[in-house]
Design an enzyme around this catalytic site. Structure first.
Site, PDB file in Angstrom:
ATOM      1  N   GLY A 128       0.772  -1.230   0.000  1.00  0.00           N
ATOM      2  CA  GLY A 128       0.000   0.000   0.000  1.00  0.00           C
ATOM      3  C   GLY A 128       0.809   1.288   0.000  1.00  0.00           C
ATOM      4  O   GLY A 128       0.252   2.364  -0.084  1.00  0.00           O
ATOM      5  N   LEU A 149     -10.040  -0.551  -8.732  1.00  0.00           N
ATOM      6  CA  LEU A 149     -11.266  -1.239  -8.319  1.00  0.00           C
ATOM      7  C   LEU A 149     -11.814  -0.511  -7.093  1.00  0.00           C
ATOM      8  O   LEU A 149     -11.097  -0.315  -6.112  1.00  0.00           O
ATOM      9  CB  LEU A 149     -10.982  -2.709  -7.990  1.00  0.00           C
ATOM     10  CG  LEU A 149     -10.238  -3.528  -9.070  1.00  0.00           C
ATOM     11  CD1 LEU A 149     -10.057  -4.968  -8.605  1.00  0.00           C
ATOM     12  CD2 LEU A 149     -10.980  -3.500 -10.394  1.00  0.00           C
ATOM     13  N   GLU A 170      -0.284  -9.037  -5.567  1.00  0.00           N
ATOM     14  CA  GLU A 170       1.146  -9.229  -5.332  1.00  0.00           C
ATOM     15  C   GLU A 170       1.369 -10.530  -4.589  1.00  0.00           C
ATOM     16  O   GLU A 170       0.414 -11.141  -4.105  1.00  0.00           O
ATOM     17  CB  GLU A 170       1.762  -8.049  -4.568  1.00  0.00           C
ATOM     18  CG  GLU A 170       1.063  -7.641  -3.308  1.00  0.00           C
ATOM     19  CD  GLU A 170       1.575  -6.275  -2.810  1.00  0.00           C
ATOM     20  OE1 GLU A 170       2.279  -6.276  -1.802  1.00  0.00           O
ATOM     21  OE2 GLU A 170       1.265  -5.228  -3.404  1.00  0.00           O
ATOM     22  N   ARG A 178       7.106 -14.751   2.150  1.00  0.00           N
ATOM     23  CA  ARG A 178       7.494 -14.962   3.541  1.00  0.00           C
ATOM     24  C   ARG A 178       6.320 -15.597   4.294  1.00  0.00           C
ATOM     25  O   ARG A 178       5.220 -15.697   3.765  1.00  0.00           O
ATOM     26  CB  ARG A 178       7.770 -13.603   4.205  1.00  0.00           C
ATOM     27  CG  ARG A 178       6.533 -12.709   4.132  1.00  0.00           C
ATOM     28  CD  ARG A 178       6.584 -11.484   5.003  1.00  0.00           C
ATOM     29  NE  ARG A 178       5.280 -10.855   5.103  1.00  0.00           N
ATOM     30  CZ  ARG A 178       4.766 -10.030   4.235  1.00  0.00           C
ATOM     31  NH1 ARG A 178       5.451  -9.681   3.165  1.00  0.00           N
ATOM     32  NH2 ARG A 178       3.554  -9.525   4.410  1.00  0.00           N
ATOM     33  N   VAL A 215       1.987 -12.597   9.217  1.00  0.00           N
ATOM     34  CA  VAL A 215       1.428 -12.430  10.559  1.00  0.00           C
ATOM     35  C   VAL A 215       0.214 -13.343  10.746  1.00  0.00           C
ATOM     36  O   VAL A 215       0.078 -14.036  11.756  1.00  0.00           O
ATOM     37  CB  VAL A 215       0.999 -10.959  10.792  1.00  0.00           C
ATOM     38  CG1 VAL A 215       0.323 -10.793  12.148  1.00  0.00           C
ATOM     39  CG2 VAL A 215       2.179 -10.014  10.665  1.00  0.00           C
TER      40      VAL A 215
HETATM   41  C1  MV4 Z   1      -5.579  -1.637  -5.494  1.00  0.00           C
HETATM   42  C2  MV4 Z   1      -6.844  -1.220  -5.066  1.00  0.00           C
HETATM   43  C3  MV4 Z   1      -7.825  -1.027  -6.025  1.00  0.00           C
HETATM   44  N1  MV4 Z   1      -7.540  -1.220  -7.335  1.00  0.00           N
HETATM   45  N2  MV4 Z   1      -5.346  -1.811  -6.810  1.00  0.00           N
HETATM   46  C4  MV4 Z   1      -3.470  -1.656  -1.224  1.00  0.00           C
HETATM   47  C5  MV4 Z   1      -2.324  -2.482  -0.823  1.00  0.00           C
HETATM   48  C6  MV4 Z   1      -1.542  -2.733  -2.039  1.00  0.00           C
HETATM   49  N3  MV4 Z   1      -1.048  -4.056  -2.044  1.00  0.00           N
HETATM   50  C7  MV4 Z   1      -2.504  -2.491  -3.147  1.00  0.00           C
HETATM   51  N4  MV4 Z   1      -3.681  -1.927  -2.571  1.00  0.00           N
HETATM   52  C8  MV4 Z   1      -4.763  -1.673  -3.323  1.00  0.00           C
HETATM   53  N5  MV4 Z   1      -4.589  -1.857  -4.659  1.00  0.00           N
HETATM   54  C9  MV4 Z   1      -6.312  -1.592  -7.691  1.00  0.00           C
HETATM   55  N6  MV4 Z   1      -6.054  -1.760  -8.984  1.00  0.00           N
HETATM   56  C10 MV4 Z   1      -7.067  -1.043  -3.716  1.00  0.00           C
HETATM   57  C11 MV4 Z   1      -6.007  -1.245  -2.832  1.00  0.00           C
HETATM   58  C12 MV4 Z   1      -6.310  -0.992  -1.453  1.00  0.00           C
HETATM   59  C13 MV4 Z   1      -6.395  -2.012  -0.517  1.00  0.00           C
HETATM   60  C14 MV4 Z   1      -6.136  -3.330  -0.855  1.00  0.00           C
HETATM   61  C15 MV4 Z   1      -6.227  -4.325   0.077  1.00  0.00           C
HETATM   62  C16 MV4 Z   1      -6.608  -4.007   1.378  1.00  0.00           C
HETATM   63  C17 MV4 Z   1      -6.831  -2.701   1.751  1.00  0.00           C
HETATM   64  C18 MV4 Z   1      -6.738  -1.693   0.802  1.00  0.00           C
HETATM   65  C19 MV4 Z   1      -7.011  -0.388   1.186  1.00  0.00           C
HETATM   66  C20 MV4 Z   1      -6.924   0.583   0.252  1.00  0.00           C
HETATM   67  C21 MV4 Z   1      -6.571   0.310  -1.065  1.00  0.00           C
END
Ligand code: MV4
Length: 455
Positions: free
Chosen positions: A165, A203, A288, A292, A295
């Site tokens: 994030g 999204l 992603e 590892r 938690v």
């Molecule tokens: C996103 C998304 C919406 N659309 N990608 C947050 C963590 C990082 N690994 C990627 N994240 C996000 N990617 C797209 N294309 C929304 C998030 C995201 C999110 C994802 C998982 C859990 C909490 C989140 C909180 C805000 C945004």
């Protein structure tokens, strides 16, 4: 083959690894900073070595000190836990070239998965669905606008070196995107010394679903089902559960098969997690891969009965996985909440200090993973995790009742904790029904803060 394992970590995860080693008959070496001399991981390990002052970059992140500790004690393997050096491919490769066993995936797999644009490319090539977006790193702002116009707004700009994030920017139109790309690049350069960014379609209300994987050095990969980690605050997970209220047996099988295909394409040979976003229409996309132990791995242990850390150690020693996919059974429902030394009334500011009184819950279906004891001083130098409280029930409704019951038994005095906040959150209709997305906590927090201010 593995006689003595050095745990390059601290806190509850160091204890977790030591417990697995004890059951396997493997000796353990703890390393610790000066402030951690009285920590439980030091007391529970067979031997310990002080590796430096309290700041992480002078102790738990110091590669030469950790290798020296392994040399002095005659450890023949290193377990990195999570955080610190767990996803540092350089550390993994230095461990291996020192003749030690690295308890994790191969360094080149860690490196390639660490580059989020490269991971996307690799998974797409393996037939894993990825979120529509740019082909790798953006060469220019004009390219970003072109790709965004083609797939439609909103889009999200992400740092290739990011993950978890950090370094993300949402843009709703071309004008916002022209501003977001340079800002994201500057942030990425500052945070990761790498300005490269890519874009994806944004999204709006996805769920965060991750699949636990285990691989060995014989080409076997199995999945241990999913965890729903949608409830997060600033990319810090607060509650995790398995199974996900949004995943049925058919979707679980598709998620699992997809995750296995992706992992096998990189010859994944350890414990790992593939993260997906699940949209409202039931479509899922690779986000992603975490190379590892995580938690929240005990959530999966409770519903599968598999000791993930033991399997991870056995796999690193070259053993075959102890079971086949077809032998796995998912039983009941597990939920984990993280109890942190933070003040929810003050923006979750860390609340370090001495734990004057501690009572942890017990009884049927309760598991506590914690390094904290009464009289323990929570240090300001590290993360604020006090305990992971897990419950297991025959179904979600029993797990929910058990979680409320167990949270109410928790008593931690001397510092601020997130215990009551978590109980309030667990009791909301939103969580009770399981109708949550990655955005749900934002609205709950707005109401919570307003209530705290008496609005
Ligand atoms: C996103 C998304 C919406 N659309 N990608 C947050 C963590 C990082 N690994 C990627 N994240 C996000 N990617 C797209 N294309 C929304 C998030 C995201 C999110 C994802 C998982 C859990 C909490 C989140 C909180 C805000 C945004």
């Amino acid at each position: 083959m593995l006689k003595k394992i050095l745990i390059a970590n601290r806190g509850e995860i160091a204890l977790r690894v030591i417990r697995a080693c004890k059951e396997l008959g493997i000796d353990t070496v703890a390393v610790h900073s000066e402030v951690d001399a009285d920590s439980l991981h030091v007391k529970f390990a067979d031997e310990s070595v002080c590796i430096g002052p309290s700041p992480g970059n002078q102790s738990y992140l110091r590669v030469p000190s950790i290798l020296a500790a392994a040399e002095i004690t005659g450890a023949n393997a290193i377990h990195p836990g999570y955080g610190f050096l767990a996803e540092n491919d350089h550390f993994a490769s230095v461990v291996q070239s020192s003749g030690l066993v690295w308890i994790g995936p191969q360094p080149d797999v860690i490196r390639r998965m660490g580059d989020k644009a490269e991971a996307r490319r690799m998974m797409q090539a393996a037939g894993v669905p990825v979120i529509p977006g740019s082909e790798g790193v953006l060469a220019s702002v004009d390219e970003a606008v072109g790709v965004a116009r083609e797939m439609g707004f909103p889009v999200i700009v992400k740092a290739v070196a990011g993950g978890g994030g950090r370094g993300m920017r949402v843009a709703r139109d071309a004008e916002e995107l022209r501003a977001a790309v340079p800002t994201a690049r500057a942030e990425a350069e500052k945070a990761f010394s790498n300005p490269d960014v890519y874009i994806e379609k944004y999204l709006a209300r996805p769920r965060h679903i991750e699949v636990q994987l285990l691989g060995d050095k014989h080409g076997n990969v199995v999945h241990l089902g999913e965890r729903d980690c949608s409830l997060q605050r600033r990319h810090q997970k607060l509650i995790e559960e398995s199974p996900s209220p949004a995943v049925d047996a058919k979707l679980r099988q598709r998620l699992g098969e997809t995750a296995i295909r992706g992992a096998q394409s990189v010859a994944y040979d350890s414990a790992g997690t593939m993260e997906f976003l699940l949209d409202e229409d039931g479509r899922f996309y690779f986000m992603e891969m975490n190379t590892r132990i995580q938690v929240e791995h005990p959530v999966t242990e409770l519903v599968t009965g598999i000791d993930i850390v033991k399997e991870q150690i056995a796999a690193a020693a070259g053993e075959k996985l102890g079971f086949k996919q077809s032998a796995l059974r998912f039983t009941g429902h597990a939920i984990e909440v993280r109890i942190n030394a933070e003040d929810p009334g003050a923006g979750f500011r860390p609340s370090p200090g001495k734990v004057e009184f501690l009572h942890m819950p017990g009884g049927i279906g309760v598991r506590i993973d914690s390094h904290v004891y009464q009289g323990y001083e929570i240090s300001p130098w590290y993360d604020s995790l006090i305990a992971k409280l897990l419950v297991h029930g025959r179904d979600r409704s029993e797990a929910l009742a058990r979680l409320e019951r167990a949270l109410a038994e928790c008593l931690i005095l001397g510092i601020r904790t997130t215990t009551e906040f978590t109980l309030d959150l667990v009791r909301t209709p939103m969580f009770q029904t399981g109708d949550v997305t990655t955005r749900s906590l934002e609205s709950f927090l707005e109401e919570y803060d307003a209530a705290a201010e008496g609005v």
